[in-house]
Design a protein around this motif. Sequence first.
Motif, PDB file in Angstrom:
ATOM      1  N   GLU A  93      52.461  26.569  21.791  1.00 51.34           N
ATOM      2  CA  GLU A  93      51.004  27.118  21.896  1.00 51.34           C
ATOM      3  C   GLU A  93      51.151  28.655  21.417  1.00 51.34           C
ATOM      4  OE1 GLU A  93      51.858  25.346  24.384  1.00 51.34           O
ATOM      5  OE2 GLU A  93      50.470  23.592  24.305  1.00 51.34           O
ATOM      6  N   SER A  94      52.498  29.219  21.931  1.00 48.49           N
ATOM      7  CA  SER A  94      52.640  30.511  21.868  1.00 48.49           C
ATOM      8  C   SER A  94      52.890  31.178  20.422  1.00 48.49           C
ATOM      9  CB  SER A  94      53.854  30.943  22.752  1.00 48.49           C
ATOM     10  OG  SER A  94      53.490  30.695  24.124  1.00 48.49           O
ATOM     11  N   HIS A  95      52.059  32.437  20.144  1.00 47.77           N
ATOM     12  CA  HIS A  95      52.113  32.992  19.063  1.00 47.77           C
ATOM     13  C   HIS A  95      51.942  34.273  19.162  1.00 47.77           C
ATOM     14  CE1 HIS A  95      51.016  29.131  17.572  1.00 47.77           C
ATOM     15  NE2 HIS A  95      51.293  29.178  16.492  1.00 47.77           N
ATOM     16  N   LYS A  96      52.477  35.116  18.214  1.00 51.96           N
ATOM     17  CA  LYS A  96      52.174  36.770  18.140  1.00 51.96           C
ATOM     18  C   LYS A  96      51.216  36.965  17.081  1.00 51.96           C
ATOM     19  CE  LYS A  96      57.216  37.967  19.131  1.00 51.96           C
ATOM     20  NZ  LYS A  96      58.197  38.845  18.703  1.00 51.96           N
ATOM     21  N   ILE A  97      50.468  38.043  17.220  1.00 53.91           N
ATOM     22  CA  ILE A  97      49.349  38.330  16.418  1.00 53.91           C
ATOM     23  C   ILE A  97      49.583  39.707  15.720  1.00 53.91           C
ATOM     24  CG2 ILE A  97      48.062  39.370  18.234  1.00 53.91           C
ATOM     25  CD1 ILE A  97      45.378  38.445  16.994  1.00 53.91           C
ATOM     26  N   GLY A  98      49.383  39.564  14.497  1.00 50.45           N
ATOM     27  CA  GLY A  98      49.492  40.925  13.852  1.00 50.45           C
ATOM     28  C   GLY A  98      48.205  41.715  14.087  1.00 50.45           C
ATOM     29  N   VAL A  99      48.371  42.684  14.992  1.00 54.71           N
ATOM     30  CA  VAL A  99      47.278  43.522  15.458  1.00 54.71           C
ATOM     31  C   VAL A  99      46.510  44.133  14.455  1.00 54.71           C
ATOM     32  CG1 VAL A  99      46.604  45.614  16.976  1.00 54.71           C
ATOM     33  CG2 VAL A  99      48.380  44.054  17.553  1.00 54.71           C
ATOM     34  N   ASP A 100      47.383  44.733  13.222  1.00 60.39           N
ATOM     35  CA  ASP A 100      46.464  45.285  12.384  1.00 60.39           C
ATOM     36  C   ASP A 100      45.741  44.417  11.408  1.00 60.39           C
ATOM     37  OD1 ASP A 100      48.994  44.450  11.387  1.00 60.39           O
ATOM     38  OD2 ASP A 100      49.233  46.195   9.943  1.00 60.39           O
ATOM     39  N   THR A 101      45.903  42.943  11.549  1.00 62.80           N
ATOM     40  CA  THR A 101      45.127  42.172  10.777  1.00 62.80           C
ATOM     41  C   THR A 101      44.014  41.560  11.192  1.00 62.80           C
ATOM     42  OG1 THR A 101      46.627  40.144  11.552  1.00 62.80           O
ATOM     43  CG2 THR A 101      47.293  41.480   9.630  1.00 62.80           C
ATOM     44  N   ILE A 102      43.791  41.916  12.525  1.00 64.93           N
ATOM     45  CA  ILE A 102      42.412  41.279  13.351  1.00 64.93           C
ATOM     46  C   ILE A 102      41.301  41.725  12.697  1.00 64.93           C
ATOM     47  CG2 ILE A 102      41.119  41.386  15.382  1.00 64.93           C
ATOM     48  CD1 ILE A 102      43.676  41.976  16.844  1.00 64.93           C
ATOM     49  N   GLN A 103      40.405  40.622  12.389  1.00 64.18           N
ATOM     50  CA  GLN A 103      39.342  40.785  11.968  1.00 64.18           C
ATOM     51  C   GLN A 103      37.999  39.972  12.668  1.00 64.18           C
ATOM     52  OE1 GLN A 103      39.261  39.747   7.728  1.00 64.18           O
ATOM     53  NE2 GLN A 103      41.046  40.832   7.352  1.00 64.18           N
ATOM     54  N   PRO A 104      37.121  40.698  13.457  1.00 63.72           N
ATOM     55  CA  PRO A 104      36.115  39.991  14.223  1.00 63.72           C
ATOM     56  C   PRO A 104      35.260  39.215  13.310  1.00 63.72           C
ATOM     57  CG  PRO A 104      36.468  42.241  14.893  1.00 63.72           C
ATOM     58  CD  PRO A 104      37.173  42.138  13.567  1.00 63.72           C
ATOM     59  N   ARG A 105      34.936  37.998  13.796  1.00 67.82           N
ATOM     60  CA  ARG A 105      33.840  37.336  13.053  1.00 67.82           C
ATOM     61  C   ARG A 105      32.618  36.771  14.092  1.00 67.82           C
ATOM     62  NH1 ARG A 105      35.615  39.199   8.596  1.00 67.82           N
ATOM     63  NH2 ARG A 105      37.113  38.294   7.583  1.00 67.82           N
ATOM     64  N   GLU A 106      32.357  35.589  13.781  1.00 70.64           N
ATOM     65  CA  GLU A 106      31.123  35.243  14.628  1.00 70.64           C
ATOM     66  C   GLU A 106      31.151  35.393  16.121  1.00 70.64           C
ATOM     67  OE1 GLU A 106      28.461  31.044  15.145  1.00 70.64           O
ATOM     68  OE2 GLU A 106      30.218  31.131  13.781  1.00 70.64           O
ATOM     69  N   ARG A 107      30.314  35.761  16.863  1.00 69.49           N
ATOM     70  CA  ARG A 107      30.331  35.936  18.284  1.00 69.49           C
ATOM     71  C   ARG A 107      29.293  34.574  18.497  1.00 69.49           C
ATOM     72  NH1 ARG A 107      29.025  41.115  20.589  1.00 69.49           N
ATOM     73  NH2 ARG A 107      31.281  41.382  20.197  1.00 69.49           N
ATOM     74  N   LEU A 108      29.743  33.585  19.670  1.00 67.38           N
ATOM     75  CA  LEU A 108      28.777  32.754  20.047  1.00 67.38           C
ATOM     76  C   LEU A 108      27.932  33.297  20.948  1.00 67.38           C
ATOM     77  CD1 LEU A 108      31.195  29.720  20.943  1.00 67.38           C
ATOM     78  CD2 LEU A 108      30.003  30.310  18.820  1.00 67.38           C
ATOM     79  N   PRO A 109      26.430  33.247  20.598  1.00 66.95           N
ATOM     80  CA  PRO A 109      25.381  33.683  21.349  1.00 66.95           C
ATOM     81  C   PRO A 109      25.780  33.584  22.882  1.00 66.95           C
ATOM     82  CG  PRO A 109      24.487  32.471  19.504  1.00 66.95           C
ATOM     83  CD  PRO A 109      25.908  32.117  19.509  1.00 66.95           C
ATOM     84  N   ALA A 110      25.402  34.592  23.502  1.00 64.49           N
ATOM     85  CA  ALA A 110      25.364  34.537  24.926  1.00 64.49           C
ATOM     86  C   ALA A 110      24.409  33.643  25.451  1.00 64.49           C
ATOM     87  CB  ALA A 110      25.301  36.211  25.662  1.00 64.49           C
ATOM     88  N   GLY A 111      24.910  32.975  26.361  1.00 65.00           N
ATOM     89  CA  GLY A 111      23.922  32.157  27.020  1.00 65.00           C
ATOM     90  C   GLY A 111      23.864  30.844  26.388  1.00 65.00           C
ATOM     91  N   ASN A 112      24.322  30.641  24.895  1.00 65.74           N
ATOM     92  CA  ASN A 112      24.385  29.318  24.490  1.00 65.74           C
ATOM     93  C   ASN A 112      25.452  28.524  24.710  1.00 65.74           C
ATOM     94  OD1 ASN A 112      24.099  27.116  22.556  1.00 65.74           O
ATOM     95  ND2 ASN A 112      23.593  28.522  20.796  1.00 65.74           N
ATOM     96  N   TRP A 113      25.399  27.651  25.926  1.00 66.65           N
ATOM     97  CA  TRP A 113      26.370  26.825  26.405  1.00 66.65           C
ATOM     98  C   TRP A 113      26.408  25.562  25.563  1.00 66.65           C
ATOM     99  CZ3 TRP A 113      30.262  28.354  28.995  1.00 66.65           C
ATOM    100  CH2 TRP A 113      30.451  29.712  29.387  1.00 66.65           C
ATOM    101  N   LYS A 114      25.358  25.211  24.912  1.00 68.21           N
ATOM    102  CA  LYS A 114      25.324  23.928  24.274  1.00 68.21           C
ATOM    103  C   LYS A 114      26.390  24.244  23.114  1.00 68.21           C
ATOM    104  CE  LYS A 114      22.613  20.830  21.648  1.00 68.21           C
ATOM    105  NZ  LYS A 114      23.184  20.716  20.443  1.00 68.21           N
ATOM    106  N   LEU A 115      26.428  25.148  22.302  1.00 66.90           N
ATOM    107  CA  LEU A 115      27.280  25.439  21.322  1.00 66.90           C
ATOM    108  C   LEU A 115      28.702  25.756  21.925  1.00 66.90           C
ATOM    109  CD1 LEU A 115      27.852  25.836  18.267  1.00 66.90           C
ATOM    110  CD2 LEU A 115      27.223  28.302  18.621  1.00 66.90           C
TER     111      LEU A 115
END
Length: 103
Positions: free
Chosen positions: A44-66
Motif C-alpha cells: 500500500e506504500s506510495h510516494k506522492i508528488g508534492v507539487d502535483t497535489i490538487q485538493p478536491r471535494e471535502r466531505l461535509p463536516a458531520g456528514n457521517w452517513k456519506l
Amino acid sequence: MDANGNLIRLYPVPFRLVTEDQQFSKWQWIEAAIEKNVGDHRPESHKIGVDTIQPRERLPAGNWKLRREMLDKLPIYESFEALEQARLDFNVTAVVQFPRTPR
C-alpha cells in the motif's frame, strides 16, 4: 483511501512544502501523482508528488452517513486471526479498525 475503497499509504507528505492552494484536510479527496515506494515492502506504500497535489471535494463536516458509505468499502476482519490470514494470503498490511455499528 482511493475512490475504489483501497487503502493506500502516502508517505512522506512533507506539509512544509505544500503551498497554500495545495493544502488539504482530513476527509478531503485529492488528486496527485503517486508512485510505488520501492523502499517500502508494504504493497500500500506510495510516494506522492508534492507539487502535483490538487485538493478536491471535502466531505461535509458531520456528514457521517456519506463517510460511513466510504468506510463500508473497507474489509472488516472479525478477529486477529482473520487479519493475519489476510496478511499471509493477500499481503494486507494497511487496515482500519473501527466497530461495525448497526444502522
